[in-house]
Structure formats: C-alpha cells, structure tokens
Design an enzyme around this catalytic site. Structure first.
Site, PDB file in Angstrom:
ATOM      1  N   VAL A 354       0.812  -1.158   0.029  1.00  0.00           N
ATOM      2  CA  VAL A 354       0.161   0.117  -0.032  1.00  0.00           C
ATOM      3  C   VAL A 354       0.939   1.046   0.134  1.00  0.00           C
ATOM      4  CG1 VAL A 354      -1.703   1.425   0.953  1.00  0.00           C
ATOM      5  CG2 VAL A 354      -1.961  -1.435   1.192  1.00  0.00           C
ATOM      6  N   ASP A 465     -12.836 -10.702   7.401  1.00  0.00           N
ATOM      7  CA  ASP A 465     -11.650 -10.296   7.794  1.00  0.00           C
ATOM      8  C   ASP A 465     -11.393  -9.083   8.891  1.00  0.00           C
ATOM      9  OD1 ASP A 465      -8.706 -10.794   8.220  1.00  0.00           O
ATOM     10  OD2 ASP A 465      -8.279  -9.808   6.180  1.00  0.00           O
TER      11      ASP A 465
END
Length: 659
Positions: A354, A465
C-alpha cells in the site's frame, strides 16, 4: 365500405394515442433507491400493524397538503414507526399519488421487511420498529451519484462552490417554520449554474435539522457533477441542471393547481365534398407516426429484456464492468506514487503493498498494488472492486477507483491520515493517544460500519477479515473499516454459507468458520467481539496470557476475569481511571456476548449498536466463548459442554508455544 373501415381504423388509432397520452399523464414516480432489512413473518402482529400503517399513511388526505406525516401502530415490540416526506415543491395531489404508489411499491420491493426506506424524486416513505426518523445519526442511508466527473482543473473551485451552496441551503431550510425545505441556485461560470436542494422532516428542531444536513453534506462527494444523500430524517441533493420548481428570491413558487391543457392540433378546413380525401390525408399523416412509435417501443423492449437477462445471468462478484467509470490509467497511478517509491510505502497487506499517492488534482490517495506473483490476488481484486464500489458510509473506507492493465491490479482508496488502529493500539508509545473516550467512539463507529454491511446497504456483505489492522483512523480518529478482499455477498434470504477455503486472520475467526468453513453475519460479530476486547485492553488476542497456572488467549483471559468478578483488570493501564466504570464493564459484557460459541446466542450488529447507545437495555448472561482454554481445576458445567469440543483444536487457531 372503405370509408367505414378508414373511420374505424382512425377511431382505434385515436384511442391508442389517447391511451399513450393518459399513460404519460399518470407516470409513476421516479425511483431512486431503497433499503430493506430484517425479514419478519407475515403471520406476526408486527406485520399486521405494518399493513394497517401503510394503509393509513396513504389514505389520510388531510396531511398531503403538509407534505409529511408520521404514524405509529401497535405497542411495545410490535410497534411500527412510519413516515412519508414529499418534496417541498410538490402539490398535495402529486404528493398523494407518490405516497400511494410508494405504499404499494413497498409491498413488492420489501415483502416482510421489518425496516424499509424508499426514495423517489418526488417523495420518501419509510418504516421501522424503532424511531429512526428522529435519529440524526443513523446507518440507514441511500446515496446516488451522477456518473460524470468534474474535470481536474475545475475540481477545487467546483467543490468549494457546491459546499458553499449546500451550507446556505441547509441554514435556510433549518430556519424555515413549515416544511424545512430550501432550494438555491448559484452561477459557477457564465454558462453553467449549480442547483441545490435540502430538506428535513418538519418534526426536527432547527438544531437537529442543521446537524442532520451538515452530516449528509459531508457524505457527498463533490467531484461528481451531481449527487444526493438521504437518511430518514433529512436529505440533500445538488446538480448542474434545474431539478426543482424555479424560485424567486429563494421562495419556492407553488406548482399550478392542475397541469395546463395540451395544445390542440388545428385541423385544416376542406371544401365541401372532399371528406374522403381529408380522411386519407389524416391517415397518411398519423399512421406512419403511430407505426414508428410502435416499432420504437418494440425495439426498446427487446433490447431492455436482453439487458435484463444479461444482468441476471452474469455473476456479480466477477463483473467489474459496472465500475468502469472508476478506472484509472496506470501512468496516472505510477506518477501519483512517484513510481511506487519506498518513501511512499504505507504498509503491506495480504496480497500486496500500500502506497501513498497524490493525484493530478491534488487529492491524496492510498494505492493498494497487488503482488504480481499472487495466484489468489485477481479474484480478491475483482471482488473488492465490485463490493466496495457499491458502499457509501462514513465508517467504511471509500474506493475512488481501480486500475487493471496487463499484470497490474491496483485499488485506489481515499487516504486516511492516521494509519490503522493496530499502529496505536499495540505500541506502548502510541497508546496514550487513545484515551477511553476515543476508544469508545472507535468501537461505536466500527459497529455502525459493520451494521451497514450486514443490514443497511443494498447488498448483505460478510467482511470475513475484521481485525485491528483493517480499521483505519482519519484525522479525527473516526474509524473506517477497510480491506474487503475476503468479503462475500449474501443473497436476500441467505443466512449462512460454507467454504472449503478458509481465509482471514486466526485469532479473529469464529470457531464454526475456522473449523468447518461455515460463515455468516455472526462470524463478523465474533470478530467484532475480539476486536472490542483488544481495544479495551490494548493487547493482542493472539498473545498468551497466564492466569492461575494456565494459559489462554485474550478471549479466554477475559472470560476468567469476568467469572472471577474482576473484569476491570482487563483495562489498558495507559488510561487508568479516566473512564466510566459502568460503561467499560458494559463494553466487556457486550464483547463476551459476541464471542459466545453458539452462534444463536451471539447478538446481531443491530442489537449491538442499540446496546452501545442505550444503557437501559438489559444484557443477557454471557456463555463461555469459543476456543475456550479450560484450566485443570475448571469443570465443564452444562453451559461448558460444547466449549470442550473447541479446546481440542485450539492450538491450530492460536499458535501456542511448548510448555
């Protein structure tokens, strides 16, 4: 005979055209969107009360001139709250027609729904088992956007102009004594104007109206040339074209009592004895027009049915063409991240890195670049685009776009400045920035975000998640649920699903998911409970905790503290006594209800939000959690029998060191 036949045909044609004209005059309201949640039995008292309420709302003519009316039917848990709100510039008759249509549409779009909100251009109608219409902070929202984007060079000026216009409209509506409705127009350029409309339900106070509208305006994404945001108590909209009645000095002109008559077509006069020729001339003019109309209708219907069939046959989770307008060019992303410079790297997720980036218009973004060697990445990538592109909520991270070129698979999200929750929660140097007030706000925000996924979005979505690393914090420490690569979409009536491929993070997984691949909304509830315990304690669930010569994870440790009557021993020492004792014990109690082994005993996210916001709601007695590590001196009582089944496989879920 031929003249008689011609006259018959002309009569039928006139009837056909008249029917078209009547149909145009009785056009249905323009549908915008709806939210339907919590199915109920048609045989229930609540359902019977709902039918009575819908009939009453749509049949009481006395209130249509006011443009809004609220009702309740039933008592206690069977009580139904209902309301309609017509657009402020709508005539009483048009308001009546829209409400009647909405009441009928409700029964087909949301059969057996316990909570429902539907929006048309002309009106809004909703009902619930709770008074959502006086709640200015709600998860029940409908958001729509114009697909056309503002050009990069005009973006900042456009955003400022729209924001200013919306704020002025909100102030005017809140100070209105009657309909709490306002429209405004401003000139963006010599050739382009901006138009705004805001409205609150009349029952709101001026302060609550301003608060509701300010919150809704924050949710609007001004880089689009139009958009609207609706919650049960207020709505706002802006466009680059007029969508309301013209105004004079900010006052809405009342619509005409009845529509003006359509202009009549003048028929030419013919000399005497030319009647037959005149009939032929009329037929020669009208027939081709009528045939052309019929052909156009037939062609349109054919293509519409093909599109509908194609949409039905295409698996939604693999179709990212619907998000095509969000697609970025790879060169733009590469330039925004300085060719994915390590200086811009924010972190690493399950399938890639990221990066922080800056788009040409100056907007900062978070760029998730999937690993090229990840065999699983493409499916999760497509899944995330389809799922997140349809989500709009203040506690969910916003997807701004994606890039799919050659081997590159990239997701572009809004940039959230304060990194993820685990960055603060599990670092002793950063924990002090999370006092109890902030942590309590984070817990509530996460709950509302998950509730939106489960209940209030157009799709029912299981995150699968949920963990501290997937909760991002903005500049004001507001939480945003992120990373939807593992998420699954449920059908309307679906309550659970199974998978052979268990994905997610051990320690946060519910027992039924980790061991049997069975997941549902209650799986997310379990993960939420674990997350709440981590937020309260500042400790990771995956770590080992010793108590009375036995070991266990954070959930087990909390359960033992609770059973011993010392739950406050769990509290993070960084904020010591700067918290309300009852409030934090209640949060621990709620968390233990979430991590119970039996899915039926776990509360829904809707119930959890109510527990967090309403202290008067009594809480059930929690049962032992899943993956319960029992010490040698603990005996399995009636409520612990099932827990022993999980202790066998506990080591495969939370990694244990040899003793």
């Amino acid at each position: 005979m031929s003249a008689y036949t011609s006259l018959n045909f002309l009569f039928l044609l006139t009837f056909f055209i008249g029917s078209l004209r009547v149909s145009a005059q009785l056009q249905d309201p323009t549908y915008v969107g709806h939210v339907c949640t919590n199915r109920i039995s048609r045989n229930s008292i609540y359902f019977s009360n709902l039918q009575t309420l819908l009939t009453s709302l749509s049949s009481n003519n006395a209130y249509f001139s006011l443009g809004s009316h609220s009702l309740t039917k039933g008592q206690n848990s069977d009580m139904v709250f209902g309301l309609y709100l017509c657009k402020g510039d709508l005539s009483p008759e048009s308001c009546r027609e829209c409400v009647i249509f909405a009441a009928k549409d409700t029964r087909s779009r949301c059969p057996g729904g316990k909570e429902f909100l539907i929006q048309y251009d002309e009106c809004m109608l909703g009902y619930s088992d709770r008074n959502i219409f006086m709640d200015t902070v709600t998860t029940t929202t409908i958001i729509t956007w114009n697909t056309q984007k503002v050009t990069a060079d005009q973006s900042d000026r456009f955003n400022d102009a729209v924001l200013s216009l919306m704020k002025k409209s909100a102030e005017e509506a809140a100070n209105s004594t009657s309909k709490k409705f306002a429209v405004k127009k401003s000139d963006f350029s010599s050739s382009q104007s901006l138009y705004a409309s805001v409205q609150c339900i009349p029952d709101l106070t001026s302060e609550d109206c301003v608060m509701c509208l300010q919150q809704s305006i924050k949710e609007l994404y001004f880089n689009k040339v139009g958009g609207r945001f609706l919650v049960p108590s207020c709505n706002s909209r802006y466009e680059v074209y007029p969508f309301y009645k013209e105004t004079i000095e900010g006052t809405v002109l009342p619509p005409p009592v009845s529509a003006p008559p359509l202009p009549l077509v003048s028929t030419p006069s013919f000399p005497p004895g030319k009647g037959k020729n005149s009939t032929v001339i009329i037929i020669a003019i009208v027939v081709p027009v009528a045939i052309s109309v019929l052909i156009c209708v037939a062609v349109f219907s054919f293509h519409a049915s093909k599109r509908a069939k194609k949409t039905y046959d295409t698996p939604e989770e693999d179709d990212i063409t619907t998000a095509g307008s969000l697609q970025f060019d790879f060169k733009v992303i590469e330039a925004a991240t300085d060719k994915f410079s390590m200086c811009n790297k924010l972190g690493q997720g399950g399938f890639g890195q990221v990066y922080k980036g800056t788009l040409p218009n100056g907007v900062q973004v978070a760029v998730k670049r999937l690993s090229k060697t990840s065999g699983q990445g493409e499916k999760e990538f497509k899944n995330e685009v389809v799922v997140v592109a349809k989500l709009q909520h203040r506690n969910l991270v916003k997807l701004l776009g994606f890039c799919l070129e050659r081997e590159e698979k990239i997701l572009v999200y809004e940039f959230v400045s304060n990194k993820s929750l685990d960055y603060f929660l599990f670092d002793s140097r950063m924990q002090s920035q999370l006092d109890w007030t902030t942590r309590y706000k984070i817990i509530g925000g996460i709950a509302r975000g998950i509730l939106y996924l489960h209940q209030d979005s157009r799709l029912t979505i299981i995150h699968r998640d949920l963990k501290a690393g997937n909760i991002l914090l903005d500049a004001d420490m507001n939480p945003k649920v992120a990373d939807f690569g593992m998420a699954r979409i449920f059908e309307i009536d679906q309550t659970e699903a199974h998978t052979r491929r268990v994905v997610g993070t051990y320690g946060y997984m519910s027992p039924e998911y980790a061991m049997y691949g069975q997941f549902s909304m209650k799986s997310d509830v379990y993960s939420f409970g674990v997350l709440v315990l981590e937020i309260i304690s500042g400790r990771k669930n995956s770590s080992l905790y010793q108590m009375d010569a036995s070991f266990g994870n954070l959930v087990t440790y909390t359960w033992r503290l609770w059973s011993d009557g010392s739950p406050l021993d769990l509290v993070d020492s960084s904020f010591r006594d700067s918290y309300q004792r009852n409030e934090i014990i209640r949060c621990i109690h709620i968390a233990l209800l979430c991590v119970q082994e039996d899915t039926e005993n776990r509360p829904t996210m809707s119930a959890i939000v109510q527990m967090l916001t309403t202290s008067s709601i009594a809480l059930a007695v929690p049962q032992p959690p899943g993956f319960f590590f029992r010490s040698n001196h603990e005996q399995a009582g009636p409520s612990m029998d099932k827990s022993s089944l999980c202790s066998i496989d506990a080591a495969s879920i939370t990694i244990l060191a040899p003793r």
